[in-house]
Design a protein around this motif. Structure first.
Motif, short mmCIF file in Angstrom:
data_model
loop_
_atom_site.label_atom_id
_atom_site.label_comp_id
_atom_site.label_asym_id
_atom_site.label_seq_id
_atom_site.Cartn_x
_atom_site.Cartn_y
_atom_site.Cartn_z
N ALA A 1 0.80 -1.24 0.12
CA ALA A 1 -0.01 0.05 -0.10
C ALA A 1 0.79 1.16 -0.12
O ALA A 1 1.97 1.28 0.41
CB ALA A 1 -0.93 0.10 1.14
N ARG A 2 0.31 2.43 -0.40
CA ARG A 2 0.99 3.57 -0.48
C ARG A 2 0.13 4.58 0.63
O ARG A 2 -0.80 4.32 0.83
CB ARG A 2 0.90 4.24 -1.75
N SER A 3 1.01 5.35 1.10
CA SER A 3 0.44 6.46 2.36
C SER A 3 0.86 7.68 2.07
O SER A 3 2.11 8.12 1.75
CB SER A 3 0.75 6.00 3.58
N ILE A 4 0.02 8.68 2.01
CA ILE A 4 0.43 10.02 1.64
C ILE A 4 1.25 10.60 2.94
O ILE A 4 2.20 11.12 2.70
CB ILE A 4 -0.70 11.16 1.52
N GLU A 5 0.82 10.22 4.04
CA GLU A 5 1.73 10.60 5.25
C GLU A 5 2.90 9.77 5.46
O GLU A 5 3.86 10.58 5.79
CB GLU A 5 0.77 10.46 6.54
N GLY A 6 3.03 8.63 4.83
CA GLY A 6 4.20 8.04 5.13
C GLY A 6 5.41 8.55 3.90
O GLY A 6 6.37 8.75 4.35
N GLY A 7 4.70 9.01 3.12
CA GLY A 7 5.62 9.78 1.81
C GLY A 7 6.11 11.00 2.44
O GLY A 7 7.40 11.35 2.08
#
Length: 239
Positions: A72-78
């Motif tokens: 999965a991708r995460s905006i906050e993680g990025g």
């Protein structure tokens, strides 16, 4: 068009909107200065690698902690990964000048547009909220009304974008210089609140992984704002 296809379309639109926002900011404020030529490529590499590592690494970790292991991708993680890698690079390269000013509006606009894609992706995206009996609940197709937290976040970041644009229009030099840290502080605070309405796994008391990241982002932004220095000579902002 399927929900996931719409999500991909809005991902592209988010990047385009963020790019236009960055250009608009660069045309209106002298605060946005180019890095020295020798530092531009490694700086960009640190930013891209950090954002990718954070987006996929932390996004996938969150799903694992939520009992639904998947990539999965995460905006906050990025955002978190990009900040960490850039700050490490700047320290290693001896760069003391703050370089985030150009990213305040692109961050807000990118999230505001991108979250619409998350909403349109429906349940498959796993960014929806928990069930609710409130009138604002939205049925994603399974007969259960849930908080449309994607739209909550989109609206919240659109409000920040409006605030930032109005501040630049008013030639507010403080916001121009420190807009990125204001954006990170605001993003972390609103994200922390919306996480209570999401079905993610709790890893420390009532808090999710992203709430812990939000706390770190808030502290980081607050520290950067508290230590911001007033420049002695600053060119006026352009209207």
């Amino acid at each position: 068009m399927s929900g996931l296809a719409l999500h991909s379309l809005f991902d592209i639109l988010a990047w385009l909107a963020a790019g236009l926002a960055a250009y608009w900011v660069a045309q209106r404020t002298p605060v946005v200065r180019p890095l020295p030529q020798a530092n531009r490529l490694p700086y960009l590499a640190a930013l891209v690698c950090g954002a990718a590592f954070g987006a996929y690494g932390l996004g996938s970790l969150n799903l694992y902690l939520s009992g639904a292991p998947a990539i999965a991708r995460s905006i906050e993680g990025g955002l978190f990964g990009g900040i960490v890698f850039v700050e490490i690079y700047k320290r290693a390269a001896g760069l003391e000048e703050r370089t985030g000013a150009r990213y305040a509006l692109p961050l807000a606009v990118g999230v505001a547009v991108g979250r619409i894609g998350c909403f349109l992706a429906g349940l498959d995206d796993f960014t929806h909220g928990v069930p609710t009996d409130l009138a604002i609940g939205y049925d994603f197709g399974d007969g259960v009304k849930r908080h449309a937290v994607q739209l909550y976040e989109s609206a919240a970041m659109a409000l920040f974008a409006l605030f930032y644009i109005l501040a630049l229009a008013a030639k507010n030099a403080y916001v121009a210089r420190n807009g990125f840290y204001l954006a990170v502080l605001y993003y972390g605070a609103q994200r922390f609140l919306w996480e209570f309405l999401k079905p993610y796994g709790r890893i420390l008391g009532p808090f999710t992984l992203f709430q812990l990241l939000s706390m770190i982002l808030i502290l980081y932004a607050a520290a950067m704002l508290a230590t911001a220095k007033e420049p002695q000579h600053e060119r006026p902002l352009r209207a």
